[in-house]
Scaffold this motif. Structure first.
Motif, short mmCIF file in Angstrom:
data_model
loop_
_atom_site.label_atom_id
_atom_site.label_comp_id
_atom_site.label_asym_id
_atom_site.label_seq_id
_atom_site.Cartn_x
_atom_site.Cartn_y
_atom_site.Cartn_z
N CYS A 391 -10.94 -4.85 10.65
CA CYS A 391 -10.61 -3.50 10.48
C CYS A 391 -11.35 -1.98 11.44
O CYS A 391 -11.44 -1.39 11.73
CB CYS A 391 -11.58 -3.26 9.23
SG CYS A 391 -10.49 -4.31 7.34
N LEU A 403 -1.34 -2.78 8.46
CA LEU A 403 -1.56 -3.27 6.85
C LEU A 403 -0.14 -3.28 5.79
O LEU A 403 0.08 -4.63 5.36
CB LEU A 403 -2.95 -2.68 6.58
CG LEU A 403 -4.14 -2.77 6.21
CD1 LEU A 403 -5.13 -2.28 5.36
CD2 LEU A 403 -4.77 -4.43 5.99
N ILE A 423 -0.24 -7.65 5.61
CA ILE A 423 -0.52 -7.56 4.24
C ILE A 423 0.48 -8.54 3.91
O ILE A 423 0.65 -9.51 2.69
CB ILE A 423 -1.18 -6.81 3.26
CG1 ILE A 423 -2.76 -6.72 3.56
CG2 ILE A 423 -0.89 -7.51 1.33
CD1 ILE A 423 -2.17 -4.90 2.57
N LEU A 433 -9.75 -9.86 6.46
CA LEU A 433 -10.21 -8.87 6.18
C LEU A 433 -11.96 -8.86 6.90
O LEU A 433 -12.60 -8.21 6.32
CB LEU A 433 -10.15 -7.90 5.06
CG LEU A 433 -8.96 -6.97 4.58
CD1 LEU A 433 -8.56 -6.89 3.13
CD2 LEU A 433 -7.62 -6.89 5.80
N GLN A 444 -9.09 3.03 1.79
CA GLN A 444 -9.36 2.20 0.96
C GLN A 444 -8.91 2.40 -0.59
O GLN A 444 -8.93 0.98 -1.46
CB GLN A 444 -11.00 2.26 0.98
CG GLN A 444 -12.00 1.65 1.84
CD GLN A 444 -13.55 2.43 1.27
OE1 GLN A 444 -14.17 2.89 0.30
NE2 GLN A 444 -14.13 2.56 2.72
N LEU A 447 -5.66 0.31 -0.34
CA LEU A 447 -6.07 -1.34 -0.40
C LEU A 447 -6.29 -1.53 -1.93
O LEU A 447 -6.00 -3.01 -2.15
CB LEU A 447 -7.23 -1.21 0.46
CG LEU A 447 -8.04 -2.43 0.59
CD1 LEU A 447 -6.78 -4.10 0.52
CD2 LEU A 447 -9.08 -3.31 1.36
N SER A 473 -12.60 -11.49 2.49
CA SER A 473 -13.69 -9.90 3.57
C SER A 473 -14.58 -10.34 3.93
O SER A 473 -15.05 -11.04 3.75
CB SER A 473 -13.32 -9.06 2.32
OG SER A 473 -14.26 -8.69 1.70
#
Length: 649
Positions: A391, A403, A423, A433, A444, A447, A473
């Motif tokens: 990211c 994404l 994704i 991630l 954000q 997501l 992540s």
């Protein structure tokens, strides 16, 4: 609900969502705001209870079968206590799906319509503010009473729920007591909330005792009278005295003793129990039933005291317990050469790999977070895709398309055929991630919705795509601090770190020699080069070590890496511990004078004398020496071995 009352309820929710003060409990007003701002739910649109189809319910129950078996007796006991009062019991998994249920069969139709039934989904994105969903969101026991509910169809209900945490500190399930009707006053449910919380605590204790065979278990209580019969919480210890498992109350107790966040299991798991309590492995036999309960008192590092009961593992010496061999998947077992902290972390990772939970990897730069993520994925034993996205490496303008993908010709320059995002490419497998802390705030929220809804809408598309993937992540930044600074969404933080794994820095690992051999590619090291590698502090961790060895192998003549072949930072390093200085020890508890060692000179001999002086001042109590040095107990042991120090017989 009458039309006027319904209108008033909708108006109140909208007013609170705009930031107005509320007469509701804080947990209710926060949940209402999540429903509107995060889940985009409409309070004026009724959302009836959703019951999963039988095949999907079967999958949820199969994943939770161990928990159902452990919890069943607690549910039956609690139902017996509430018999005849119109209550129904629900056991929901970590996704809010009811996997076990006890209710009066006479009211089956009413309970099913209300969603108080096997297979109902009570997550906040699905049902709005409700006891199960809000409990999953906050991690705390709570009561959602009548008009506390977000959705109008649920406002007749009263629901009290308590979380059930697994031994690794992750929220595994929610126990809920609900009724179709109740008195108007919310205070009428206080006793119900107490009963459901007590039952959840006992289920956690039963689960810990079942999983801790072969380990020491310490049970805690604020009252000596209830210590042996109904403790508040418990913790299990591995052979080296590190926290291997715990209940929710124990997690709060230990985290509180050092000022850590109880929501982060990694702040407690894998650390020596002496970090939190004035306790070592040799002290455990003094906490068994051989002594009266009132004399088994422990002090925490914060000064608070608690009564304790230690239970020795079966057929083990009360003074010592040999390490139990653990079978790890090869992909994970390959990441440690016997370091206790890494072994504990990998054992936890192996268990998490089987669970449908989001995992957050934390650790300094270069500790191997992506390597661990790939190992967790491979340990699941299938050939499904592993898709990694850094990211921090993509410009903000590209992250959204990368994404989420895009529909054909969705924007200027977009492909006429469209493009699947990362994704979607990870669907069925694992999405990694990396450096999630650097994701822009604007993305954000998108997501978060993907993780909550398990579906994705590509840029410019109208039809969502259903997802079935695991999310791992990673970040070297403290996400909790970023949340406090407003740089990272709090709701996304809690969605990503259902479980947290913290990789130890290389300077704290005991398997450095093993890593040198493993990464050295078969090259030999002369003594001076090996000594330089062993004493370096490795701020770049495993990545820096690999680079150093690759450089050494490239420059080596005759297949032997010499000191001159290593990076200058290593060849110029002093023989001592570098810029680190030894803190002066506190006065000894015996009448002998306290020793205050000076910072060591750059020689191994002076370093050894300094450490010996500190150990003498601590009466060779390694845990106390580690506390004064501000490092891990295993670090002190490693230095003792390197310097040839041993406690006199």
């Amino acid at each position: 609900m009458a039309a006027a009352a319904a209108h008033q309820h909708i108006h109140e929710i909208e007013t609170v969502a705009l930031g107005a003060a509320s007469r509701r409990d804080e947990v209710v007003s926060h949940s209402w705001r999540r429903c509107i701002e995060t889940y985009r739910l409409d309070p004026s649109r009724a959302c009836e209870a959703y019951i999963l189809p039988e095949p999907r319910l079967r999958e949820h129950r199969q994943r939770s079968e161990d928990l159902i078996r452990t919890a069943r007796f607690g549910l039956e006991t609690l139902h017996g206590q509430m018999a005849g009062q119109g209550y129904v019991l629900l056991l929901a998994d970590a996704l809010g799906v009811t996997v076990d249920f006890i209710g009066d069969p006479t009211f089956d139709n009413q309970l099913r319509r209300a969603g108080l039934y096997l297979g109902s989904e009570w997550s906040e994105p699905r049902a709005g503010t409700c006891a199960v969903g809000s409990c999953l969101a906050t991690g705390e026991a709570l009561c959602i009473h009548q008009s506390d509910h977000f959705d109008l169809t649920h406002t007749p209900l009263t629901c009290s729920a308590a979380p059930i945490y697994d031994t690794d500190g992750t929220l595994a399930a929610v126990l809920d007591i609900s009724a179709l009707r109740s008195p108007e006053a919310k205070i009428s449910q206080n006793l119900v909330l107490h009963l459901v919380s007590a039952t959840a605590r006992r289920i956690e204790l039963a689960n810990l005792m079942a999983s801790a065979r072969g380990e020491w278990v310490i049970r805690f209580s604020r009252s000596p009278e209830f210590l042996d019969v109904d403790p508040d919480g418990a913790v299990s210890l591995d052979a080296s005295g590190r926290v291997a498992g715990l209940t929710h109350a124990a997690q709060k107790l230990l985290a509180g003793a050092v000022g850590a966040d109880w929501r982060d299991p990694g702040a407690v798991l894998g650390r020596p129990i002496g970090d939190f309590l004035q306790l070592g492995l040799d002290d455990l036999p003094d906490l068994t039933r051989d002594r009266p309960s009132e004399s088994r008192l422990l002090a925490g590092r914060d000064g608070n005291r608690v009564f304790a009961h230690a239970i020795a593992p079966p057929r083990a010496s009360p003074r010592a317990l040999k390490p139990m061999p653990s079978a790890l998947p090869p992909a994970l077992a390959d990441l440690s050469g016997g370091d206790p902290a890494m072994d504990t972390l990998l054992a936890k990772a192996a268990r998490l790999a089987r669970a449908p939970l989001s995992i957050l990897l934390q650790g300094e730069t270069g500790t191997g977070k992506e390597v661990l993520a790939r190992a967790i994925h491979r340990s699941r034993g299938d050939a499904k895709p592993f898709v990694a996205l850094n990211c921090a490496a993509l410009p903000e303008s590209l992250i959204e398309a990368e994404l989420f993908g895009h529909a054909p010709s969705a924007f200027t320059g977009a492909s006429a055929k469209g493009r699947a995002g990362l994704i979607e490419a990870a669907n069925g497998g694992t999405l990694f991630l990396d450096e999630i802390g650097d994701m822009p705030l604007s993305l954000q929220s998108r997501l978060l919705r993907v993780l909550a809804e398990r579906e994705i809408v590509p840029v410019g598309a109208l039809k969502p795509i259903r997802l079935d993937l695991s999310v791992i992540s990673a970040s070297h930044r403290d996400l909790g601090a970023l949340v406090r600074q407003g740089a990272f969404r709090e709701d996304l933080f809690y969605r990503l770190n259902a479980a947290t794994l913290r990789l130890p820095p290389l300077r704290e690992r005991e398997d450095l020699n093993w890593l040198i051999e493993r990464l050295g590619g078969g090259a030999k090291l002369d003594p001076a080069a090996r000594a330089a590698l062993l004493r370096h502090s490795w701020p770049g961790n495993v990545r820096e070590l690999r680079n150093a060895l690759e450089l050494g192998a490239a420059l080596a003549e005759g297949g032997t890496i010499r000191l001159a072949d290593l990076p200058e930072a290593l060849s110029e390093a002093p023989a001592g511990p570098g810029p680190q200085t030894w803190p002066a020890p506190e006065p000894a508890l015996t009448p002998e004078p306290a020793l205050t060692p000076e910072p060591p000179e750059p020689s191994g001999r002076d370093e050894a004398e300094t450490l010996r002086a500190l150990l003498l001042a601590c009466r060779w109590n390694v845990s106390e020496a580690a506390r004064r040095l501000g490092c891990d107990r295993t670090t002190v042991h490693r230095r003792m071995r390197r310097l040839g120090l041993a406690q006199p017989q």
